[in-house]
Motif scaffolding. Structure first.
Motif, short mmCIF file in Angstrom:
data_model
loop_
_atom_site.label_atom_id
_atom_site.label_comp_id
_atom_site.label_asym_id
_atom_site.label_seq_id
_atom_site.Cartn_x
_atom_site.Cartn_y
_atom_site.Cartn_z
N ASN A 131 0.81 -1.21 0.00
CA ASN A 131 0.00 0.00 0.00
C ASN A 131 0.85 1.26 0.00
O ASN A 131 0.34 2.35 0.13
N ASP A 132 2.17 1.09 -0.19
CA ASP A 132 3.05 2.24 -0.23
C ASP A 132 3.31 2.68 -1.66
O ASP A 132 4.23 3.42 -1.95
N CYS A 133 2.52 2.14 -2.60
CA CYS A 133 2.84 2.32 -4.00
C CYS A 133 2.14 3.53 -4.61
O CYS A 133 2.35 3.84 -5.79
N ASN A 134 1.29 4.22 -3.85
CA ASN A 134 0.56 5.39 -4.37
C ASN A 134 -0.17 5.08 -5.66
O ASN A 134 -0.18 5.88 -6.59
N ASN A 135 -0.69 3.89 -5.74
CA ASN A 135 -1.39 3.48 -6.95
C ASN A 135 -2.85 3.21 -6.60
O ASN A 135 -3.17 2.23 -5.93
N PRO A 136 -3.77 4.06 -7.07
CA PRO A 136 -5.18 3.86 -6.70
C PRO A 136 -5.77 2.59 -7.26
O PRO A 136 -6.82 2.13 -6.81
N GLY A 137 -5.09 1.99 -8.24
CA GLY A 137 -5.59 0.74 -8.82
C GLY A 137 -5.35 -0.46 -7.94
O GLY A 137 -5.93 -1.52 -8.15
N ILE A 138 -4.49 -0.31 -6.93
CA ILE A 138 -4.19 -1.46 -6.08
C ILE A 138 -5.16 -1.48 -4.91
O ILE A 138 -5.19 -0.56 -4.09
N LYS A 139 -5.98 -2.53 -4.88
CA LYS A 139 -6.90 -2.71 -3.75
C LYS A 139 -6.33 -3.85 -2.93
O LYS A 139 -6.21 -4.97 -3.42
N THR A 140 -5.97 -3.59 -1.72
CA THR A 140 -5.35 -4.65 -0.94
C THR A 140 -5.64 -4.46 0.54
O THR A 140 -5.81 -3.34 1.02
N LEU A 154 11.51 -4.10 -6.43
CA LEU A 154 10.36 -3.93 -7.30
C LEU A 154 9.56 -2.71 -6.88
O LEU A 154 9.23 -2.55 -5.71
N ALA A 155 9.21 -1.87 -7.86
CA ALA A 155 8.40 -0.69 -7.56
C ALA A 155 7.04 -1.11 -6.99
O ALA A 155 6.52 -0.49 -6.07
N ILE A 156 6.49 -2.17 -7.59
CA ILE A 156 5.22 -2.73 -7.09
C ILE A 156 5.50 -4.21 -6.80
O ILE A 156 5.52 -5.02 -7.72
N PRO A 157 5.74 -4.57 -5.56
CA PRO A 157 6.24 -5.92 -5.24
C PRO A 157 5.13 -6.97 -5.12
O PRO A 157 4.97 -7.62 -4.09
N THR A 158 4.40 -7.16 -6.22
CA THR A 158 3.36 -8.20 -6.26
C THR A 158 4.01 -9.53 -6.65
O THR A 158 5.13 -9.58 -7.17
N GLY A 159 3.24 -10.62 -6.44
CA GLY A 159 3.71 -11.93 -6.87
C GLY A 159 3.93 -11.97 -8.38
O GLY A 159 4.87 -12.59 -8.87
N GLU A 160 3.05 -11.31 -9.10
CA GLU A 160 3.17 -11.26 -10.57
C GLU A 160 4.50 -10.63 -10.98
O GLU A 160 5.21 -11.15 -11.84
N ASN A 161 4.80 -9.50 -10.36
CA ASN A 161 6.05 -8.81 -10.72
C ASN A 161 7.26 -9.60 -10.28
O ASN A 161 8.30 -9.57 -10.94
N LEU A 162 7.14 -10.30 -9.15
CA LEU A 162 8.27 -11.08 -8.68
C LEU A 162 8.56 -12.25 -9.62
O LEU A 162 9.71 -12.50 -9.98
N VAL A 163 7.52 -12.95 -10.05
CA VAL A 163 7.76 -14.10 -10.95
C VAL A 163 8.33 -13.60 -12.28
O VAL A 163 9.18 -14.25 -12.88
#
Lengths: 137, 128
Positions: free
Chosen positions: B20-29, B83-92
């Protein structure tokens, strides 16, 4: 087309070893997998078959038929030292890959006699952190 | 390719991340604080079964490359450092990119990641 996967377990000993090589080359190629007498695993053989859904039975293949084939094949390997006691592996190193190929070829030979389903893949788990998938030629 | 086989090896990395530190309104978590996971990294290699050794890939060589390329980098790390956005998708995707630059690049088939018992990610198929 539906796929069905079924598992059977077997326990075998094996040795990563090529008798045409020196001990040094065997150690170099097989590294930590090399051992002077071999070692054992509780293997899992997972066969994936695919085929049309039979509208009368609701099945791709009768599990009784598939289990019979898998038991026949796993019995060839179960509680044996693969290098010493299985003719196929006398001159073929029983790596996870070659065990997968062996099982695929054996299952494939029998499957057509009992079912319209075809063998899609064999997966051999040597452990919970290493497995081989073989899809046939 | 005759006698093509796929070998999968499983490794583990322990990472923390904060979404939630990504300042991205598209991320709901619900993940509103820094937390961690003990993840399984599944690396699948493909190639012919070598006639002499019976191997598709050397186990020790694969372990060494994975350790140097992936484990030393990501294990016991905070993914926000990479990773700027450290999601599982970005990690893989990042792990796939790292391995495609390694000595195992030509044999790499796919990287998969089990983040939790509910989240599983599959990276792109490589070397098709």
């Amino acid at each position: 087309m539906i796929t069905l996967s079924r598992r059977v377990h077997f326990s075998s000993g094996h040795r990563y070893y090529n008798a045409n090589w020196s001990e040094e080359k065997n150690k170099e190629v097989f590294g930590s997998s090399y051992s002077s007498h071999g070692h054992g695993h509780n293997y899992i053989l997972e066969a994936q078959v695919k085929g049309p859904l039979d509208i009368d039975t609701g099945m791709v293949i009768n599990l009784t038929d598939l289990d019979t084939i898998l038991k026949d094949v796993s019995d060839l390997l179960d509680h044996k030292h693969l290098n010493d006691s299985v003719e196929y592996f006398k001159n073929i190193t029983p790596t996870t890959e070659n065990i997968a190929k062996f099982c695929f070829d054996k299952i494939n030979m029998q499957l057509g006699k009992v079912s319209k389903a075809t063998l899609h893949k064999v997966r051999i788990f040597e452990g919970d952190d290493l497995w081989a998938d073989y899809y046939g030629q | 390719m005759a006698n093509k086989c796929f070998i999968t090896k499983k490794y583990q990395i322990r990472c923390s991340h904060l979404l939630n530190d990504c300042n991205n309104p598209g991320i709901k978590t619900k993940e509103t604080s820094l937390h961690g996971h003990h993840m399984d990294v599944l690396v699948t290699f493909k190639g012919p079964i070598d006639e002499e050794s019976g191997l598709t890939v050397s186990r020790d060589f694969a372990d060494q490359v994975i350790k140097n390329t992936i484990l030393n980098k990501y294990d016991k790390s905070c993914l926000n450092d990479f990773l700027a956005i450290p999601t599982g998708e970005n990690l893989v995707a990042a792990i796939t990119k790292d391995l495609l630059s390694s000595k195992l690049s030509k044999q790499l088939h796919q990287v998969q990641l089990k983040e939790t018992n509910k989240n599983f990610f599959s990276g792109p198929i490589c070397n098709e």
